[in-house]
Design a protein around this motif. Structure first.
Motif, PDB file in Angstrom:
ATOM      1  N   VAL A   1       0.896  -1.154  -0.030  1.00  0.00           N
ATOM      2  CA  VAL A   1       0.070   0.015   0.212  1.00  0.00           C
ATOM      3  C   VAL A   1       1.017   1.123   0.074  1.00  0.00           C
ATOM      4  O   VAL A   1       1.998   1.307   0.770  1.00  0.00           O
ATOM      5  CB  VAL A   1      -0.945   0.064   1.043  1.00  0.00           C
ATOM      6  N   ILE A   2       0.668   2.234  -0.989  1.00  0.00           N
ATOM      7  CA  ILE A   2       1.342   3.438  -0.912  1.00  0.00           C
ATOM      8  C   ILE A   2       0.432   4.572  -0.616  1.00  0.00           C
ATOM      9  O   ILE A   2      -0.445   4.443  -1.335  1.00  0.00           O
ATOM     10  CB  ILE A   2       2.043   3.531  -2.430  1.00  0.00           C
ATOM     11  N   HIS A   3       0.833   5.226   0.219  1.00  0.00           N
ATOM     12  CA  HIS A   3       0.071   6.519   0.658  1.00  0.00           C
ATOM     13  C   HIS A   3       0.807   7.600   0.376  1.00  0.00           C
ATOM     14  O   HIS A   3       1.935   7.720   0.896  1.00  0.00           O
ATOM     15  CB  HIS A   3      -0.604   6.481   2.325  1.00  0.00           C
ATOM     16  N   LEU A   4       0.462   8.402  -0.546  1.00  0.00           N
ATOM     17  CA  LEU A   4       1.134   9.848  -1.129  1.00  0.00           C
ATOM     18  C   LEU A   4       0.381  11.118  -0.821  1.00  0.00           C
ATOM     19  O   LEU A   4      -0.854  10.920  -1.335  1.00  0.00           O
ATOM     20  CB  LEU A   4       1.684   9.252  -2.610  1.00  0.00           C
ATOM     21  N   GLU A   5       0.698  11.809  -0.043  1.00  0.00           N
ATOM     22  CA  GLU A   5      -0.004  13.115   0.222  1.00  0.00           C
ATOM     23  C   GLU A   5       0.843  14.218  -0.086  1.00  0.00           C
ATOM     24  O   GLU A   5       1.865  14.383  -0.023  1.00  0.00           O
ATOM     25  CB  GLU A   5      -0.287  13.118   1.699  1.00  0.00           C
ATOM     26  N   LEU A   6       0.186  15.158  -0.927  1.00  0.00           N
ATOM     27  CA  LEU A   6       0.968  16.473  -1.588  1.00  0.00           C
ATOM     28  C   LEU A   6      -0.030  17.694  -1.002  1.00  0.00           C
ATOM     29  O   LEU A   6      -1.116  17.424  -0.916  1.00  0.00           O
ATOM     30  CB  LEU A   6       1.135  16.462  -3.123  1.00  0.00           C
ATOM     31  N   SER A   7       0.720  18.590  -0.720  1.00  0.00           N
ATOM     32  CA  SER A   7      -0.009  19.592  -0.298  1.00  0.00           C
ATOM     33  C   SER A   7       0.892  20.878  -1.033  1.00  0.00           C
ATOM     34  O   SER A   7       1.875  20.916  -1.046  1.00  0.00           O
ATOM     35  CB  SER A   7      -0.023  19.716   1.029  1.00  0.00           C
ATOM     36  N   ASP A   8      -0.044  21.929  -0.684  1.00  0.00           N
ATOM     37  CA  ASP A   8       0.777  23.406  -1.573  1.00  0.00           C
ATOM     38  C   ASP A   8       0.183  24.518  -0.638  1.00  0.00           C
ATOM     39  O   ASP A   8      -0.895  24.727  -0.252  1.00  0.00           O
ATOM     40  CB  ASP A   8       0.233  23.542  -2.776  1.00  0.00           C
ATOM     41  N   ASN A   9       1.210  25.385  -0.248  1.00  0.00           N
ATOM     42  CA  ASN A   9       0.826  26.463   0.588  1.00  0.00           C
ATOM     43  C   ASN A   9       1.570  27.650   0.045  1.00  0.00           C
ATOM     44  O   ASN A   9       2.621  27.740   0.100  1.00  0.00           O
ATOM     45  CB  ASN A   9       1.176  26.207   2.132  1.00  0.00           C
ATOM     46  N   VAL A  10       1.017  28.830  -0.669  1.00  0.00           N
ATOM     47  CA  VAL A  10       1.600  29.882  -1.176  1.00  0.00           C
ATOM     48  C   VAL A  10       2.155  30.877  -0.068  1.00  0.00           C
ATOM     49  O   VAL A  10       2.975  31.647  -0.237  1.00  0.00           O
ATOM     50  CB  VAL A  10       0.583  30.688  -1.986  1.00  0.00           C
ATOM     51  N   ASP A  11       1.859  30.777   1.246  1.00  0.00           N
ATOM     52  CA  ASP A  11       2.335  31.546   2.054  1.00  0.00           C
ATOM     53  C   ASP A  11       3.743  31.263   2.952  1.00  0.00           C
ATOM     54  O   ASP A  11       4.208  31.826   3.354  1.00  0.00           O
ATOM     55  CB  ASP A  11       1.262  31.610   3.462  1.00  0.00           C
ATOM     56  N   CYS A  12       4.260  30.178   2.353  1.00  0.00           N
ATOM     57  CA  CYS A  12       5.594  29.717   2.725  1.00  0.00           C
ATOM     58  C   CYS A  12       6.437  29.316   1.505  1.00  0.00           C
ATOM     59  O   CYS A  12       6.037  29.124   0.421  1.00  0.00           O
ATOM     60  CB  CYS A  12       5.266  28.395   3.667  1.00  0.00           C
ATOM     61  N   PRO A  13       7.740  29.140   1.925  1.00  0.00           N
ATOM     62  CA  PRO A  13       8.619  28.771   0.677  1.00  0.00           C
ATOM     63  C   PRO A  13       8.469  27.335   0.280  1.00  0.00           C
ATOM     64  O   PRO A  13       7.773  26.418   1.203  1.00  0.00           O
ATOM     65  CB  PRO A  13      10.128  28.844   1.366  1.00  0.00           C
ATOM     66  N   VAL A  14       8.772  27.093  -1.035  1.00  0.00           N
ATOM     67  CA  VAL A  14       8.452  25.829  -1.329  1.00  0.00           C
ATOM     68  C   VAL A  14       9.581  24.980  -1.038  1.00  0.00           C
ATOM     69  O   VAL A  14      10.667  25.068  -0.984  1.00  0.00           O
ATOM     70  CB  VAL A  14       8.480  25.935  -2.961  1.00  0.00           C
ATOM     71  N   THR A  15       9.107  23.668  -0.274  1.00  0.00           N
ATOM     72  CA  THR A  15       9.930  22.752   0.105  1.00  0.00           C
ATOM     73  C   THR A  15       9.314  21.332  -0.069  1.00  0.00           C
ATOM     74  O   THR A  15       8.304  21.447  -0.560  1.00  0.00           O
ATOM     75  CB  THR A  15       9.959  22.881   1.838  1.00  0.00           C
TER      76      THR A  15
END
Length: 93
Positions: A1-15
């Motif tokens: 089982v692979i659980h992959l979570e991606l999120s994006d927040n424009v208020d912080c640097p891209v990490t």
């Protein structure tokens, strides 16, 4: 089982932060997790900015490894490689 979570927040640097877990479902609940790998950028409270971090906990091979580097200077802030069985007194260990 692979659980992959991606999120994006424009208020912080891209990490990037990758958190991988390998489990053996045939083992009791506390022993299921066999390998835990974390790699990417994480906020350093001491420096007040992001650092590169790589951590491996491998129960099957009795291995603990953690390397933290400053991406601006290349300085290694922490380097620990030892048997997981002797890695005690750190966090919840």
């Amino acid at each position: 089982v692979i659980h992959l979570e991606l999120s994006d927040n424009v208020d912080c640097p891209v990490t990037e932060w990758l958190d991988l877990k390998v489990k053996n479902e045939n083992l009791p609940s506390k022993k299921k997790l066999r390998t835990h790998i974390q790699t990417g950028q994480q906020l350093s409270t001491r420096l007040g900015r992001y650092v590169d971090k790589e951590r491996v906990l491998d129960k099957d091979n009795d291995r603990y490894m953690e390397i933290v580097t400053d991406p601006l200077t290349g300085e290694v802030l922490r380097h620990c490689e030892e048997a997981l069985s002797v890695h005690q007194g750190h966090g919840s260990a």
